[in-house]
Write a protein that holds these residues in place. Structure first.
Motif, short mmCIF file in Angstrom:
data_model
loop_
_atom_site.label_atom_id
_atom_site.label_comp_id
_atom_site.label_asym_id
_atom_site.label_seq_id
_atom_site.Cartn_x
_atom_site.Cartn_y
_atom_site.Cartn_z
N GLU A 40 0.82 -1.22 0.00
CA GLU A 40 0.00 0.00 0.00
C GLU A 40 0.85 1.26 0.00
N SER A 41 2.17 1.10 -0.13
CA SER A 41 3.09 2.24 0.00
C SER A 41 2.75 3.07 1.24
N ASN A 42 2.65 2.42 2.35
CA ASN A 42 2.24 3.10 3.60
C ASN A 42 3.47 3.45 4.45
N GLN A 43 3.80 4.72 4.43
CA GLN A 43 4.97 5.24 5.14
C GLN A 43 4.86 5.05 6.65
N GLU A 44 3.71 5.40 7.20
CA GLU A 44 3.50 5.33 8.65
C GLU A 44 3.69 3.90 9.16
N LEU A 45 3.06 2.98 8.44
CA LEU A 45 3.12 1.57 8.84
C LEU A 45 4.56 1.07 8.79
N SER A 46 5.31 1.46 7.75
CA SER A 46 6.71 1.01 7.67
C SER A 46 7.49 1.47 8.89
N LYS A 47 7.25 2.72 9.28
CA LYS A 47 7.94 3.25 10.47
C LYS A 47 7.64 2.41 11.69
N LEU A 48 6.36 2.10 11.85
CA LEU A 48 5.91 1.34 13.02
C LEU A 48 6.60 -0.02 13.07
N ILE A 49 6.69 -0.67 11.90
CA ILE A 49 7.30 -2.00 11.85
C ILE A 49 8.75 -1.93 12.30
N VAL A 50 9.47 -0.93 11.81
CA VAL A 50 10.88 -0.80 12.19
C VAL A 50 10.99 -0.61 13.70
N GLU A 51 10.12 0.21 14.24
CA GLU A 51 10.19 0.48 15.70
C GLU A 51 9.89 -0.78 16.51
N ARG A 52 8.95 -1.56 16.05
CA ARG A 52 8.51 -2.70 16.86
C ARG A 52 9.47 -3.89 16.82
N ASP A 53 10.48 -3.83 15.97
CA ASP A 53 11.39 -4.98 15.86
C ASP A 53 12.13 -5.25 17.17
N LYS A 54 12.37 -4.18 17.94
CA LYS A 54 13.05 -4.34 19.24
C LYS A 54 12.34 -5.38 20.10
N GLY A 55 11.02 -5.34 20.08
CA GLY A 55 10.23 -6.26 20.91
C GLY A 55 10.53 -7.71 20.56
#
Lengths: 235, 265
Positions: A40-55
């Protein structure tokens, strides 16, 4: 499997299994999220995924520590030993699937920021691959919970199909690049994404082999499909 | 580490002794039922199983220790190779059997004699009197039992002056001094602390260069550590026999798995 004389041991093993299932769920969310962000070319979602990888990383370390504790305190044997050994390996694969999801999300951001080649993100084969590996991941987690070695064996076999899809994607993108060299940067990014998805398939296959090891006590790595069929038939 | 995926089949290994269709009765009680298993040459075989499963009875049968009690009955054979002697044959002298198969017990049981006299006791029974021969044998056995350096200056002290671990190694030296072909260990470390236990286990691994070893142990981790083969016994039956690695990683029988993983049967 009947219970141990030590209830504490049972609950420690249960807790490890529950944590693997939770980690699996989180990794599955990350993968689906990354694939959606790309589709979906979703910028916000991509950001979220990167952040959540720590978990995901934190869960990997927690489960590994729990495995080490069981080895030290309980000296597990037979199926318990195989469970602990295989879990310790499976969480590494899960963590790497998490990493691939993060890579997909990061590359998606790059493509969006570059702002060209939107049509390349709509390539059907890539979406296919994504759906296929997400299904593999869900099914391998199910197989792990149920110690279903037949389901695990079918996942091992399916990895070949993902590899074929990947080669098809590469061929398709090469034609785009030859037709219009301006698409090269984005086409390369899409190849990286397809490669990440292909790697997810490999990790699912590894986990499926771990499930077979726990359930059957047989090491089916590096046997090829014929060898796998032979081992699954033997008892 | 054995890089090969599948180990050599047990039937292809040289065999030192064979238990064949062995049965044992304590009076009316059928303690061992149709046991058949090999003892592979210069390997360690561990007998494991819950209390009362018959593992000590089997071990003691090798040494004919049940002979003296009326009502005890052996059936089947225990064959010692290469001469194919059936250890259970009434014509076979138990004293001679015990020269060829030495036993080490749970608690150190030195004789109330000096360290030296303990070690050479078997040689004296054999009628050896030459001093130099006895001295050589004592040193050789004490070295093999990893005790020589600790006792060489006090060979004529009483054996009871030694610590528990030293006494157990003295008993191993005494067992070795008759040049046995098989060593029988009946829970040799259950009365010893973990450090001494580790040293005895190390010694067992060294001894298998020369002799075949059969060990009964209640400590499953000990069986896993020291043995090449493991036999799981339950209620007088041999449930499963195989490579130790296989028994502890992928046992074939559910009963073995339940026992070694600590589950209810």
């Amino acid at each position: 499997m009947s219970e141990h004389l030590s209830k504490q041991f049972d609950s420690e093993l249960d807790s490890i299994r529950a944590h693997v299932t939770r980690m699996g769920g989180l990794v599955e969310e990350q993968l689906l999220g990354a694939l959606n962000a790309f589709g979906e070319s979703n910028q916000e979602l991509s950001k979220l995924i990167v952040e959540r990888d720590k978990g995901v990383d934190e869960m990997e370390m927690a489960i590994d520590t729990a495995c080490a504790n069981i080895v030290v305190r309980r000296q597990p044997t037979a199926i318990d030993l195989r469970m602990v050994m295989a879990v310790s390996k499976a969480v590494t694969d899960l963590e790497r699937i998490g990493d691939e999801a993060k890579k997909i999300a990061k590359t998606t951001r790059k493509i969006i920021e570059r702002g060209s080649g939107g049509c390349l993100t709509q390539i059907l084969q890539v979406r296919h691959m994504g759906e296929q590996t997400a299904t593999m991941l869900r099914e391998v987690l199910d197989a792990f919970v149920r110690l279903d070695f037949a389901a695990a064996a079918s996942i091992v076999r399916r990895d070949k199909e993902v590899d074929q899809h990947f080669r098809a994607v590469v061929r398709q993108l090469i034609t785009y690049m030859m037709e219009d060299p301006r698409t090269i940067s984005t086409a390369l990014d899409v190849i990286f994404i397809a490669k990440s998805i292909e790697r997810v398939g490999d990790h699912c296959k590894n986990i499926a082999e771990d499930v077979i090891y726990i359930a059957k006590g047989r090491d089916v790595r590096h046997l090829g499909l014929k060898g796998l069929a032979r081992e699954m038939g033997a008892e | 580490m054995n890089p090969s995926h599948s180990p050599i089949p047990i039937s292809a290994l040289p065999v030192k002794a064979e238990v064949r269709d062995f049965n044992f009765h304590y009076g009316a009680f059928h303690a061992l039922k149709d046991i058949t298993m090999p003892l592979c040459e210069r390997k360690v075989t561990a007998l494991i199983g819950p209390s009362g499963c018959g593992k000590s009875t089997l071990l003691r049968s090798f040494n004919r220790m049940h002979d003296l009690y009326a009502g005890n009955r052996y059936g089947g054979e225990i064959i010692l190779h290469p001469d194919q002697t059936n250890l259970l044959d009434p014509r076979v002298d138990p004293i001679e059997v015990r020269m060829r198969l030495s036993m080490v017990f749970q608690k150190p049981n030195p004789f109330p004699k000096s360290i030296y006299e303990n070690v050479i006791y078997g040689q004296r029974v054999r009628g050896v009197t030459k001093r130099s021969l006895l001295d050589d044998k004592a040193e050789e056995a004490l070295r093999a039992a990893a005790l020589w350096n600790e006792v060489k200056h006090r060979l004529h002290d009483m054996a009871f002056a030694l610590s528990g671990g030293q006494q157990q190694r003295l008993c191993i030296a005494r067992a070795l001094a008759t040049d046995p072909e098989i060593l029988l260990f009946d829970e040799p470390t259950s009365a010893l602390d973990p450090i001494v236990t580790a040293s005895i286990e190390e010694l067992i691994t060294e001894l298998k260069e020369k002799v075949t070893i059969l060990i009964v142990t209640h400590n499953m981790q000990q069986a896993a550590r020291v043995s090449d083969f493991t036999a799981y016994m339950y209620l007088g039956e041999l449930i499963e026999f195989g490579y130790t690695d296989e028994i502890f990683i992928k046992p074939r029988d559910k009963r073995t798995e339940d026992y070694i993983t600590g589950r209810f049967g």
